[in-house]
Every structure is written in structure tokens, then in C-alpha cells.
Scaffold this active site. Structure first.
Site, PDB file in Angstrom:
ATOM      1  N   HIS A  80       0.817  -1.213   0.000  1.00  0.00           N
ATOM      2  CA  HIS A  80       0.000   0.000   0.000  1.00  0.00           C
ATOM      3  C   HIS A  80       0.864   1.282   0.000  1.00  0.00           C
ATOM      4  CE1 HIS A  80      -3.519  -2.478   0.744  1.00  0.00           C
ATOM      5  NE2 HIS A  80      -3.076  -2.888   1.914  1.00  0.00           N
TER       6      HIS A  80
HETATM    7  O1  RIB Z   1      -5.499   0.382   3.863  1.00  0.00           O
HETATM    8  C1  RIB Z   1      -4.092   0.407   3.893  1.00  0.00           C
HETATM    9  C2  RIB Z   1      -3.602   1.600   4.639  1.00  0.00           C
HETATM   10  O2  RIB Z   1      -4.049   1.539   5.979  1.00  0.00           O
HETATM   11  C3  RIB Z   1      -2.070   1.668   4.729  1.00  0.00           C
HETATM   12  O3  RIB Z   1      -1.681   3.016   4.795  1.00  0.00           O
HETATM   13  C4  RIB Z   1      -1.771   0.991   6.021  1.00  0.00           C
HETATM   14  O4  RIB Z   1      -0.556   1.459   6.619  1.00  0.00           O
HETATM   15  C5  RIB Z   1      -2.932   1.426   6.856  1.00  0.00           C
HETATM   16  O5  RIB Z   1      -2.629   2.707   7.371  1.00  0.00           O
END
Ligand code: RIB
Ligand code: CA
Length: 311
Positions: free
Chosen positions: A244
Site C-alpha cells: 500500500h
Molecule cells: O489500507 C491500507 C492503509 O491503511 C495503509 O496506509 C496501512 O498502513 C494502513 O494505514
């Protein structure tokens, strides 16, 4: 990329994937990380702020100030994500108390100060957690929008569906009002939503290639990714952990690895099954760019190149 390193501010909630993102940013000679601001998100603020400083210390970047920000979202009750990051927020790394303390100044004040007096061309700002800090800064000092060259956001979901509810992604769901303030500001924004990050997963063969590289940084990144996969596979069997937050640095360093569409993103802030959902309206003149395609092999080749570069 130009020869002059890109001035960058990173607002984050480390978080295992935030930590990998920070490592990538620190390893690139093309990026000049001028400040890190932290926010409550994956784990409470005290932990996200400690974890960011731990990564700075492990990467010998204690010159980069870490400023703590908002300890809770706007209005809604705080939600966290220890299931996917561990109680410490940074499973895969032994916790220690960093030598360098938090930098003075609340993150919101620092964002206002820096974005009100940006370098030529403005700052690139990465948001990889709930958007509370930037939203508060925009409310307090709307003129800071002029200091942002590009906003790069990890958050949201459209065709991919949500990861904390069937329709909402965590960063948005954790503070939908803040996300609405940021998206409604109409800043030039690139959105790495689940639609994109689910295409870039830390398959074991990729993590093993990272671990096989020489040096402590490669070992640490592999440890973090292995820990993230253990937690991901425990709660969402079958698919390795998506990259992500690291995808935001991937975009900044190698936009050719991604495809985007112009749009205008809005956020559902009313209570109900769609609370925290991002709505994506295609618009040729929209201020936002929604990443639709990501080249996973190209991304991991970039990560390996960063780790191989002379420290
Ligand atoms: O949904 C993924 C996000 O949520 C990423 O930024 C992870 O670190 C959490 O913060
Ligand atoms: Ca994050």
C-alpha cells in the site's frame, strides 16, 4: 526525475508498510525528505511517532525531523489496525526507544509553516495514513495549498472494494471527514487506492529476492515484509500483503510504472454501510488522478535497485 532532489514531506502512521515506504524514500538520492509528520492510525500516535523515529535511526537519517500530529480523528471514534501491524505497529522489527526525540512543533503547525514557505516548485506531500493532520492544516491556513506541487495519497477504494468494511479502505474510514476536506480542497492529487495497491503484492519470491541482497537495509525490509505477510495471511488467507504505502514512493520515483485516470474523488461521510467509501467521478478536468494499473514487477525491480544502491 530532475538532478535536484525532490523536496518531500511525508505524513504517515507507521505501520509496517509505512516503514517500508520510509525506507524506500530514504534510500533514493532523488528525494529530499525534509520532514516526517505522524498521525494516529494503524496504532496510537505515541507508537506511530516512535516507529517513524526508529526507522530514521535504523536508516541513519536522524537528521530528518519527526513531528507528532493529531492523536485522534475528527469527530468519529478512533479505530486502529494492530491485527495487521502488531501491537507495536511495526511487527518484524525489535522495538527500541530512539535516541533522537520528537522534533519540537505540532505536525499541523509544521505543515502550515513549511507549506507557507515552500521551496521553488513547491513540496511533494505523501499521505499514507488518516488525513487528519493535513485536513486540520488546510482548515487553519487554506493558503498552504499553494505550497503543494503534488499530493500523493494512499487511500480509498473503488472497484477493489474496501479492506475494513466492504466499501471503505482503512485510511479513509479512520477519518472520513479529514479525507473529505483534503479531497474537496481540489489539490493536484494522485490517489494510490486499493484498486492499485492490490496489484502490487509482496509475493514470497519477491521478498526472498530482497532478503538475498547484501546489507542491513535489505534484511530489515525483508523482515518487515515477512511479518506483514504473516499477519495478512492470518486474517486474509490466500493473498500476500499489498504494498500500500510503498506504492506512493513508487509513483513519485517511477510514474511510468502506473496508469491513471483523471477524476474527482469524494468521500461518503454520512453514517451507514458506505461510511468512508470513496466515490470516483471521471472528469477530464478533475484535480485528482486515480491509479488504475500498477506494474508490480517494475515496482519490485525499483525496490531492489534502491537497496543495491551504495549507502
Ligand atoms: O489500507 C491500507 C492503509 O491503511 C495503509 O496506509 C496501512 O498502513 C494502513 O494505514
Ligand atoms: Ca499507513
Amino acid at each position: 526525475m530532475t538532478d535536484t532532489p525532490l523536496p518531500l514531506i511525508i505524513d504517515c502512521d507507521p505501520g509496517i508498510d509505512d516503514a517500508v515506504m520510509l525506507m524506500m524514500a530514504f534510500l533514493s538520492p532523488h528525494l529530499d525528505v525534509q520532514a516526517i509528520t505522524t498521525v494516529a492510525g494503524n496504532v496510537p500516535l505515541a507508537f506511530t511517532s516512535r516507529n517513524a523515529r526508529m526507522i530514521c535511526e535504523r536508516m541513519n537519517r536522524t537528521n530528518i525531523p519527526v513531528h507528532a500530529g493529531c492523536p485522534r480523528p475528527m469527530v468519529r471514534k478512533m479505530v486502529t489496525a494492530e491485527d495487521f501491524h502488531g501491537e507495536s505497529g511495526i511487527a518484524g522489527m525489535d522495538v527500541f526507544e530512539p535516541e533522537v526525540p520528537l522534533a519540537p512543533g505540532h505536525a499541523v503547525d509544521v505543515l502550515i509553516e513549511k507549506l507557507s514557505a515552500p521551496p521553488e516548485g513547491g513540496y511533494t506531500v505523501i499521505l499514507s495514513g488518516p488525513m487528519t493532520n493535513l485536513a486540520a492544516a488546510l482548515i487553519m491556513a487554506p493558503q498552504i495549498a499553494q505550497g503543494i506541487r503534488e499530493l500523493v495519497v494512499m487511500g480509498g477504494a473503488d472497484t477493489a472494494g474496501g479492506n475494513i468494511t466492504p466499501s471503505a479502505e482503512f485510511n479513509i474510514y479512520a477519518d472520513p471527514l479529514a479525507a473529505a476536506i483534503v479531497f474537496d480542497a481540489g489539490l493536484p492529487t494522485v490517489v494510490l487506492a486499493l484498486d492499485a495497491t492490490h496489484q502490487v503484492r509482496a509475493e514470497q519470491v519477491r521478498v526472498d529476492r530482497i532478503r538475498a541482497l547484501p546489507g542491513r537495509h535489505a534484511e530489515l525490509m525483508a523482515d518487515l515484509l515477512d511479518a506483514a505477510n504473516r499477519l495478512e495471511l492470518r486474517w486474509r488467507p490466500g493473498m500476500q500483503v499489498p504494498m500500500h504505502d510503498p506504492s506512493t514512493v513508487g509513483w513519485v520515483l517511477a510514474p511510468h510504472l502506473f496508469e491513471t485516470k483523471r477524476c474527482r474523488v469524494s468521500v461518503v461521510t454520512r453514517p451507514g454501510k458506505d461510511f468512508g467509501r470513496t466515490k470516483v467521478k471521471d472528469s477530464a478536468r478533475g484535480p485528482h488522478r486515480w491509479v488504475t494499473v500498477a506494474d508490480a514487477d517494475g515496482f519490485f525491480a525499483l525496490v531492489e535497485d534502491l537497496l543495491k544502491a551504495p549507502a
